[in-house]
Enzyme design. Sequence first.
Site, PDB file in Angstrom:
ATOM      1  N   GLU A 142       1.245  -0.623  -5.164  1.00  0.00           N
ATOM      2  CA  GLU A 142       0.239   0.410  -5.419  1.00  0.00           C
ATOM      3  C   GLU A 142       1.020   1.727  -5.531  1.00  0.00           C
ATOM      4  OE1 GLU A 142      -3.427   2.951  -3.582  1.00  0.00           O
ATOM      5  OE2 GLU A 142      -1.823   2.185  -2.339  1.00  0.00           O
ATOM      6  N   ASP A 185       0.824  -1.201   0.000  1.00  0.00           N
ATOM      7  CA  ASP A 185       0.000   0.000   0.000  1.00  0.00           C
ATOM      8  C   ASP A 185       0.863   1.258   0.000  1.00  0.00           C
ATOM      9  OD1 ASP A 185      -2.708   1.261   0.454  1.00  0.00           O
ATOM     10  OD2 ASP A 185      -1.708   1.973   2.260  1.00  0.00           O
TER      11      ASP A 185
END
Length: 648
Positions: A383, A330
Amino acid sequence: MKKAASTTKRTTSKKPKTEGLGVIGELDRYLFGEGRHYQLYHKLGAHPYTYRGQDGYYFAVWAPHAAAVSLVGDFNAWNPDATPMKPVADSGIYELFVPGLGVGQLYKFAITTHTGTILFKADPYAFSAEYRPGTASVTADIRGFKWNDSKWMESRAGTDPVKAPISIYEVHLGSWKKKNRPEKDGYYTYMEAAHELADYVLEMGYTHVELMGIAEHPYDGSWGYQVTGYFAPTSRYGTPTEFMYFVNYLHKKGIGVILDWVPAHFPKDAHGLADFDGQALYEYADPRKGEHPDWGTKVFDYAKNEVSNFLIANALYWLDEYHIDGLRVDAVASMLYLDYGRQDGQWVPNKYGDNKNLEAIEFFKHLNSVIRGRKDGAIIIAEESTAWPKVTKSPEEDGLGFTFKWNMGWMHDFLEYMKLDPYFRKFNHNKMTFGITYCTSENFILVLSHDEVVHLKCSMINKMPGEYEDKFANLKVGYTFMLGHPGKKLLFMGQDFGQFHEWDEKVSLDWYLTKEPFHADLQNYVKGLLTLYHKYPALYRLDEEYDGFQWINANDGDRSIFSFIRRDETQKKNLLFICNFTPVDRDDYRVGVPKRGTYTLLLDQEHGYYKRGDKISHYRSIKSECDGQPYSFAYPLPAYGTAVFRFS
């Protein structure tokens, strides 16, 4: 249950001497200091242990700035003076053996700072944590689970993921489905979810499940992206062993499991990592590097070998102890850029005077080199929301070393286009074609993720323009275009049947909608798309190569129609896609093709995927130039029409 307060005061004393318990040796300390102790979680934390003939638990914690450390829990009435820990040489590590302790015991570390304040901290390496709102760590024994997924693991190791079909179902386990029961807020347990989730994933045709928020976190509304227990599967859904059962069961059903992983930041909760031993330990000391102003969180100090080691060991822990197939990292951009989310004067340039976080870059190269070197088929996904170069290139090529990158640029362009009234799409045609210009620059995953269906962004179905029926037609043609575009695929839960309300982590998906005709039809259509995806290697074998894609007509903006071909290495089962993004019938539509031959209709907007036994239409191309191609055939293309043809 009475617990210790977050802080208190006491007079410090000299650190006690130790003879050592023989768990943490000189090599352990050396590797930890070098940042290369990849199984550090076997040494730090809490572990069943037998010492001098007595069974109990061994505890170890890294707190180099502490004046003293002790263990507290129900077993000593949370008394910081009752059970002092002893330092291990000059390592900054404190250890202790407590006889008689077993599985399920609540505990924390009471860390006395040099100002005399006592901080009550959860164990950073704990394998289990107390159910929220409790914040204690829990002794666990993760040994002895009988895995029987060897066929899956062997197959995974022999598969190149870049050449394989990957269709991911992104799931927030707490709101996928709920039980009508009061305990634990009606959450499904890991074991319950394993069976129902596997059935659904198999029925739909996804290859992987990606789980949000499995590492322990105190606040539901963070969705698991503000972690306090990096080694603890959240107790919301059960025990560590039950989570092993979850992964093992999905593997036996042929389904991969990906976890969201958060090395970018951590919260400031009193029991967490922030100022762990009275000073910045896990975070950068300078707040211009050590805090995210937008998120109110702390940033890991990637320059510190011990912190880098904590994170790398954590990644490997999930891969080794839980047989996880991949990690989706993330907020990678927030790690790579020193000025991410910061204004002028709020950040510190690197030694070259620019905004790149050199320590974070080195951390990624180190982590991904280790994972690549194992050659066991595990994947790691970035990401990364910017145009940072070589995210999926190897560290030897000066890349970051990820297996895949989320294609955030494609996602934003796609959604901006899909939200438009069809009349205005002709003025934004390039939003759908631009992705092809860079589709081979990385190994991409096309994503329609949870972030796009919250915070007043509308659910996927409600992003679509038009009346009720138009919304479903738009979503069908959009998903078809997504299937044909190079890149692996990801859909967030609820998007495959047209969930109307925005995602809310507090409530279950509206599963009753799957009984409604339009929702059931959409769900069946997505199922057909995924069937097509698995069956035809042209849709995944050459995702990262230009040979796998050919525009037939990328310039039909006035009619908002796109046509293109997907191929694999054999070029024997090629697929022709046609997507009409307007509510206008084109009864006389003619498409150019490169070959004379038969074009077999595999899928359209009315029937979805044509199964064996269905009446299938065949079209013969003729020598008639169209779309710059020497051959063509006519096809009645309806409003919001989709068509996928096979040809050789």
